[in-house]
Write an enzyme that holds these catalytic residues in place. Structure first.
Site, PDB file in Angstrom:
ATOM      1  N   CYS A   1       0.821  -1.204   0.000  1.00 15.04           N
ATOM      2  CA  CYS A   1       0.000   0.000   0.000  1.00 15.04           C
ATOM      3  C   CYS A   1       0.862   1.263   0.000  1.00 15.04           C
ATOM      4  O   CYS A   1       2.077   1.219   0.226  1.00 15.04           O
ATOM      5  CB  CYS A   1      -0.934  -0.008   1.206  1.00 15.04           C
ATOM      6  SG  CYS A   1      -2.374   1.061   1.002  1.00 15.04           S
TER       7      CYS A   1
ATOM      8  N   ASP B   1      -5.573  -2.229  11.455  1.00 17.98           N
ATOM      9  CA  ASP B   1      -4.421  -1.343  11.640  1.00 17.98           C
ATOM     10  C   ASP B   1      -4.405  -0.844  13.070  1.00 17.98           C
ATOM     11  O   ASP B   1      -5.396  -0.950  13.796  1.00 17.98           O
ATOM     12  CB  ASP B   1      -4.516  -0.173  10.658  1.00 17.98           C
ATOM     13  CG  ASP B   1      -3.169   0.452  10.338  1.00 17.98           C
ATOM     14  OD1 ASP B   1      -2.180   0.141  11.040  1.00 17.98           O
ATOM     15  OD2 ASP B   1      -3.096   1.245   9.381  1.00 17.98           O
TER      16      ASP B   1
END
Length: 221
Positions: free
Chosen positions: A8, A125
């Site tokens: 990412c 996350d």
């Protein structure tokens, strides 16, 4: 089942192609203006046009306008849309592409609750006050392992070539999602670290049980 790997925070065509060549399953591009890895929508579309059609590309958005998300779905050749803000689940249930939902652990609970937010993947996350992800800190792997047994979990947060094997062994997620852990600076990947991360994650995935406990998975997963 093979471990899924997402790279990412990509900002350049060279890094995106390197990630594909190294074996990444998914490529993530951030379209959140406050991110140091942010791309403008037009810049993202131009970059996507230079990638092969089979590439599984995700646009990462925070509290986006629905019109922008729909435009990206039509023109960006996306695999999925990844949401990282405070978006209400009900407003995205009819979106024409799969939704990946960012979640975090707050006060011992997953937020938002995956049971109330149907999604194709949940990107776990670390919680960062005042920020929407991208803290570079690891999550509670014990709690993550519990979540991975019941939901299609992509483990993120503080992963590096040095700790990803241990993370996969302890959490057994469906996949891993890395950003800053393979960078030389925000938005620029270190190709040696990128290759090392992919190699370590793949090796760990082959040695660890990957995927969901089919008897305990969420009804929508």
């Amino acid at each position: 089942m093979l471990l899924e790997i997402k790279i990412c925070g990509l900002t350049t065509i060279s890094d995106a192609r390197a990630a594909l060549a190294a074996g990444a399953d998914y490529l993530g591009f951030v379209l959140y203006p406050r991110s140091p890895r942010a791309l403008e929508p037009d810049a993202f579309r131009r970059l996507r046009d230079r990638l092969p059609d089979p590439a599984r590309v995700l646009a990462v958005l925070v509290n986006p306008r629905r019109t922008l998300a729909e435009s990206l779905a039509r023109e960006g050749r996306l695999h999925a849309l990844q949401l990282h803000g405070d978006e209400p689940a009900g407003e995205w249930s009819d979106f024409p592409l799969p939704i990946w939902r960012a979640i975090r652990i707050e006060n011992g609970r997953l937020t938002p609750d995956p049971a109330c937010w149907p999604a194709a993947r949940y990107v776990l996350d670390a919680s960062a006050p005042g920020r929407y992800g991208g803290s570079g800190r690891t999550v509670d792997w014990y709690r993550a392992a519990r979540a991975a047994r019941t939901a299609p979990l992509m483990l993120a947060g503080g992963l590096t070539p040095d700790n990803v094997a241990e993370a996969v062994r302890r959490v057994a997620p469906l996949g891993v999602d890395v950003c800053s852990g393979v960078e030389s600076e925000p938005g620029r990947k270190d190709l040696r670290r990128l290759a090392a991360f992919l190699a370590a994650a793949r090796a760990a995935g082959r040695a660890a049980p990957i995927g969901l406990d089919k008897n305990r998975m969420l009804p929508h997963a």
